[in-house]
Design a protein around this motif. Structure first.
Motif, PDB file in Angstrom:
ATOM      1  N   VAL A  49       0.861  -1.166   0.000  1.00  0.00           N
ATOM      2  CA  VAL A  49       0.000   0.000   0.000  1.00  0.00           C
ATOM      3  C   VAL A  49       0.905   1.225   0.000  1.00  0.00           C
ATOM      4  O   VAL A  49       1.840   1.325   0.796  1.00  0.00           O
ATOM      5  CB  VAL A  49      -0.927   0.005   1.241  1.00  0.00           C
ATOM      6  CG1 VAL A  49      -1.794   1.238   1.254  1.00  0.00           C
ATOM      7  CG2 VAL A  49      -1.766  -1.247   1.281  1.00  0.00           C
ATOM      8  N   ARG A  54      -2.300   4.856   2.314  1.00  0.00           N
ATOM      9  CA  ARG A  54      -2.320   4.652   3.754  1.00  0.00           C
ATOM     10  C   ARG A  54      -2.838   5.894   4.474  1.00  0.00           C
ATOM     11  O   ARG A  54      -3.634   5.810   5.404  1.00  0.00           O
ATOM     12  CB  ARG A  54      -0.921   4.295   4.249  1.00  0.00           C
ATOM     13  CG  ARG A  54      -0.894   3.829   5.690  1.00  0.00           C
ATOM     14  CD  ARG A  54       0.492   3.378   6.143  1.00  0.00           C
ATOM     15  NE  ARG A  54       1.007   2.299   5.320  1.00  0.00           N
ATOM     16  CZ  ARG A  54       2.102   2.400   4.544  1.00  0.00           C
ATOM     17  NH1 ARG A  54       2.778   3.522   4.492  1.00  0.00           N
ATOM     18  NH2 ARG A  54       2.504   1.384   3.842  1.00  0.00           N
ATOM     19  N   ASN A  58      -6.211   6.096   6.718  1.00  0.00           N
ATOM     20  CA  ASN A  58      -6.207   6.552   8.111  1.00  0.00           C
ATOM     21  C   ASN A  58      -7.183   7.702   8.310  1.00  0.00           C
ATOM     22  O   ASN A  58      -7.880   7.761   9.327  1.00  0.00           O
ATOM     23  CB  ASN A  58      -4.802   6.967   8.532  1.00  0.00           C
ATOM     24  CG  ASN A  58      -3.870   5.771   8.655  1.00  0.00           C
ATOM     25  OD1 ASN A  58      -4.333   4.644   8.818  1.00  0.00           O
ATOM     26  ND2 ASN A  58      -2.578   6.014   8.561  1.00  0.00           N
ATOM     27  N   ALA A  70      -5.445   0.040  10.093  1.00  0.00           N
ATOM     28  CA  ALA A  70      -5.078  -0.769   8.937  1.00  0.00           C
ATOM     29  C   ALA A  70      -6.299  -0.978   8.034  1.00  0.00           C
ATOM     30  O   ALA A  70      -6.663  -2.080   7.697  1.00  0.00           O
ATOM     31  CB  ALA A  70      -4.509  -2.100   9.384  1.00  0.00           C
ATOM     32  N   THR A  72      -8.104  -0.171   4.412  1.00  0.00           N
ATOM     33  CA  THR A  72      -7.890   0.353   3.063  1.00  0.00           C
ATOM     34  C   THR A  72      -9.084   1.201   2.678  1.00  0.00           C
ATOM     35  O   THR A  72     -10.165   1.044   3.229  1.00  0.00           O
ATOM     36  CB  THR A  72      -7.710  -0.795   2.053  1.00  0.00           C
ATOM     37  OG1 THR A  72      -8.905  -1.546   2.028  1.00  0.00           O
ATOM     38  CG2 THR A  72      -6.535  -1.665   2.403  1.00  0.00           C
TER      39      THR A  72
END
Length: 145
Positions: A49, A54, A58, A70, A72
């Motif tokens: 990723v 990322r 987040n 974690a 996606t």
């Protein structure tokens, strides 16, 4: 006069033989080829990723109140499923009417003694037949995400 009546019947003969519908043998062969191709190259998930993905994941997780980071962007916890793609039918009425009118005008002018009158009649008849074919036969379904 016989030549004109034979030429006038030509579009109907072409329509009868050219539009006999879908061939089930071709569809079965295409389906088997596509299933074999899907088996030969299965889709593998990405093994890494990027930093941008990322950071986006987040930010989405923080907005949704998720406790883990974690996530996606495509699989958020608690999110509903993606909406089903919509399909629309694309018809080629104008394009096929123009093609039919052009072909009919040329054919009518070439086969008639009075070139202008034959071209006009052939253009009108070809345009009508082309529009009918473009609206009813020459269609395809397109899916939109």
């Amino acid at each position: 006069m016989k030549i004109i009546s034979r030429v006038a019947i030509l579009p109907f003969v072409l329509l009868a033989f050219g539009c006999k519908g879908p061939d089930s043998k071709t569809n079965d062969a295409l389906n088997s080829d596509l299933s074999l191709a899907a088996q030969a190259h299965p889709v593998t998930p990405a093994d890494s990723v990027s930093a941008i993905e990322r950071a986006h994941a987040n930010a989405v997780a923080e907005r949704s109140g998720a406790t883990h980071h974690a996530v996606t962007p495509y699989y958020r916890s608690g999110a509903s499923a993606a909406p089903a793609p919509t399909t629309s039918t694309v018809r080629n009425t104008k394009r096929d009417a123009a093609i039919g009118a052009g072909a009919g005008a040329v054919l009518g002018a070439v086969t008639s003694k009075n070139k202008v009158r034959g071209g006009v009649i052939g253009g009108v008849a070809g345009g009508i037949l082309g529009a009918i074919l473009g609206n009813n036969v020459d269609t395809k379904k397109v899916s939109h995400p």
